[in-house]
Design an enzyme around this catalytic site. Structure first.
Site, PDB file in Angstrom:
ATOM      1  N   HIS A 113       0.823  -1.217   0.000  1.00  0.00           N
ATOM      2  CA  HIS A 113       0.000   0.000   0.000  1.00  0.00           C
ATOM      3  C   HIS A 113       0.858   1.268   0.000  1.00  0.00           C
ATOM      4  O   HIS A 113       1.994   1.226  -0.438  1.00  0.00           O
ATOM      5  CB  HIS A 113      -0.999  -0.044   1.168  1.00  0.00           C
ATOM      6  CG  HIS A 113      -1.694  -1.373   1.270  1.00  0.00           C
ATOM      7  ND1 HIS A 113      -2.765  -1.739   0.498  1.00  0.00           N
ATOM      8  CD2 HIS A 113      -1.414  -2.476   2.049  1.00  0.00           C
ATOM      9  CE1 HIS A 113      -3.134  -2.977   0.789  1.00  0.00           C
ATOM     10  NE2 HIS A 113      -2.335  -3.446   1.730  1.00  0.00           N
ATOM     11  N   GLU A 127      -2.117   0.521   8.139  1.00  0.00           N
ATOM     12  CA  GLU A 127      -1.293  -0.576   7.639  1.00  0.00           C
ATOM     13  C   GLU A 127      -0.080  -0.076   6.852  1.00  0.00           C
ATOM     14  O   GLU A 127       1.042  -0.536   7.049  1.00  0.00           O
ATOM     15  CB  GLU A 127      -2.118  -1.520   6.756  1.00  0.00           C
ATOM     16  CG  GLU A 127      -1.307  -2.709   6.284  1.00  0.00           C
ATOM     17  CD  GLU A 127      -1.972  -3.501   5.161  1.00  0.00           C
ATOM     18  OE1 GLU A 127      -3.161  -3.294   4.896  1.00  0.00           O
ATOM     19  OE2 GLU A 127      -1.256  -4.318   4.559  1.00  0.00           O
ATOM     20  N   HIS A 189       3.006  -6.662   4.821  1.00  0.00           N
ATOM     21  CA  HIS A 189       1.641  -6.179   5.056  1.00  0.00           C
ATOM     22  C   HIS A 189       1.241  -6.361   6.508  1.00  0.00           C
ATOM     23  O   HIS A 189       1.899  -7.061   7.272  1.00  0.00           O
ATOM     24  CB  HIS A 189       0.651  -6.967   4.168  1.00  0.00           C
ATOM     25  CG  HIS A 189       0.754  -6.628   2.716  1.00  0.00           C
ATOM     26  ND1 HIS A 189      -0.201  -5.890   2.034  1.00  0.00           N
ATOM     27  CD2 HIS A 189       1.715  -6.920   1.798  1.00  0.00           C
ATOM     28  CE1 HIS A 189       0.168  -5.737   0.767  1.00  0.00           C
ATOM     29  NE2 HIS A 189       1.332  -6.362   0.596  1.00  0.00           N
ATOM     30  N   GLU A 251       2.145 -11.153   6.540  1.00  0.00           N
ATOM     31  CA  GLU A 251       1.122 -10.416   7.293  1.00  0.00           C
ATOM     32  C   GLU A 251       1.599 -10.400   8.744  1.00  0.00           C
ATOM     33  O   GLU A 251       1.489 -11.391   9.463  1.00  0.00           O
ATOM     34  CB  GLU A 251      -0.252 -11.095   7.164  1.00  0.00           C
ATOM     35  CG  GLU A 251      -0.859 -11.037   5.771  1.00  0.00           C
ATOM     36  CD  GLU A 251      -1.496  -9.681   5.436  1.00  0.00           C
ATOM     37  OE1 GLU A 251      -1.361  -8.735   6.246  1.00  0.00           O
ATOM     38  OE2 GLU A 251      -2.108  -9.563   4.356  1.00  0.00           O
TER      39      GLU A 251
HETATM   40 ZN   LIG Z   1      -2.071  -5.230   2.859  1.00  0.00          ZN
END
Ligand SMILES: [Zn+2]
Length: 288
Positions: A113, A127, A189, A251
């Protein structure tokens, strides 16, 4: 001076006893000739000593060829076979870093992102900020270890020009890795779930391909952070599916979980995440 006089005397005696005595010498000149001959034949440095006198040559001869070997015999046990007679064992110096493992490896680090796309937002945590912070720490560790790191982004921005489609944004990340023949691709992420109780770290690998990189990263990350281990899973995310080298998507934790969001927001926990991912990468290269 007194010492030198005695030393010279001893040396001359030794020379006479050990060398001259067995050889018949008929006149004084032959002593000089013989020593010159012996020195020329036996001393490596004889040519450099042509200007020296008889005494210098006697010294050299006695020390290099007679006393030298005698002393070597007396001390030979400790110098010629240290492994059997020397009780001191030398411990090998442990490696201080993994420079050789990551040296010249081309690693793409992809903070997910950024810019107008903050990703998951919850509990006062974005995030994209978490991803970038950990990615920059990871970059520094990798560079310090000798890797060539390519970042898809270094700041809070999109990778493709602002306003581009999501597919273009993801494709630009993939292109950076593929066009530079990267050795591995690491996408970073933070997770989110409608159930605020869910927490833990998990790592994805491209469906149908090796899970080795994801497994190494997940394992080391869990050890370093103490996070709940949610394991590894195959996935068809764009960046995993289209990168041509081993790739993984990490993640790190759930921003939707209050405790984990606070951790993801803290510098000390980000350090642990970066260290864990770094160690996982090193372990991967050491075993693949
Ligand atoms: Zn993400």
């Amino acid at each position: 001076m007194r010492k030198n006089k005695w030393l010279s005397y001893i040396i001359l005696c030794l020379l006479l006893i050990n060398i001259i005595a067995p050889i018949p010498v008929t006149h004084a000149a032959s002593l000089d000739t013989m020593v010159n001959t012996l020195a020329a034949n036996t001393l490596e440095t004889s040519t450099a000593q042509t200007g020296n006198g008889l005494f210098q040559q006697l010294f050299d001869l006695v020390f290099n060829k007679i006393l030298g070997p005698v002393f070597n015999i007396f001390s030979g046990n400790s110098t010629s076979s240290p492994s059997t007679n020397n009780p001191v064992t030398v411990k090998p110096i442990p490696p201080t870093n993994n420079n050789t493992t990551l040296k010249n490896r081309v690693i793409v680090v992809d903070p997910g992102h950024g810019g107008s796309n903050p990703g998951a937002v919850a509990n006062n945590t974005r995030e994209s900020d978490n991803n970038l912070a950990v990615a920059l720490k990871l970059r520094d560790k990798l560079v310090q270890a000798g890797a060539k790191v390519l970042m898809t982004r270094n700041s809070d921005q999109t990778v493709a020009p602002e306003g581009s489609s999501l597919s273009k944004e993801l494709e630009d990340r993939v292109t950076l890795a593929n066009s530079n023949q990267a050795d591995i691709f690491i996408s970073i992420h933070s997770n989110s779930n409608s159930d605020a109780n869910i927490q833990g770290a998990m790592t994805f690998y491209p469906t149908g391909k090796s899970s080795a990189l994801a497994s190494a990263v997940e394992k080391a990350m869990i050890i370093q952070t103490g996070a709940i281990d949610k394991g590894t899973s195959p996935a068809t995310f764009h960046v995993l599916r289209n990168t041509s080298m081993p790739s993984t998507l990490v993640e790190m934790g759930f921003v939707s979980n209050k405790e984990e969001a606070a951790q993801l927001n803290s510098d000390s926990y980000r350090n642990k995440l970066a260290q864990g991912i770094f160690t996982g990468i090193v372990n991967y290269f050491n075993n693949n």
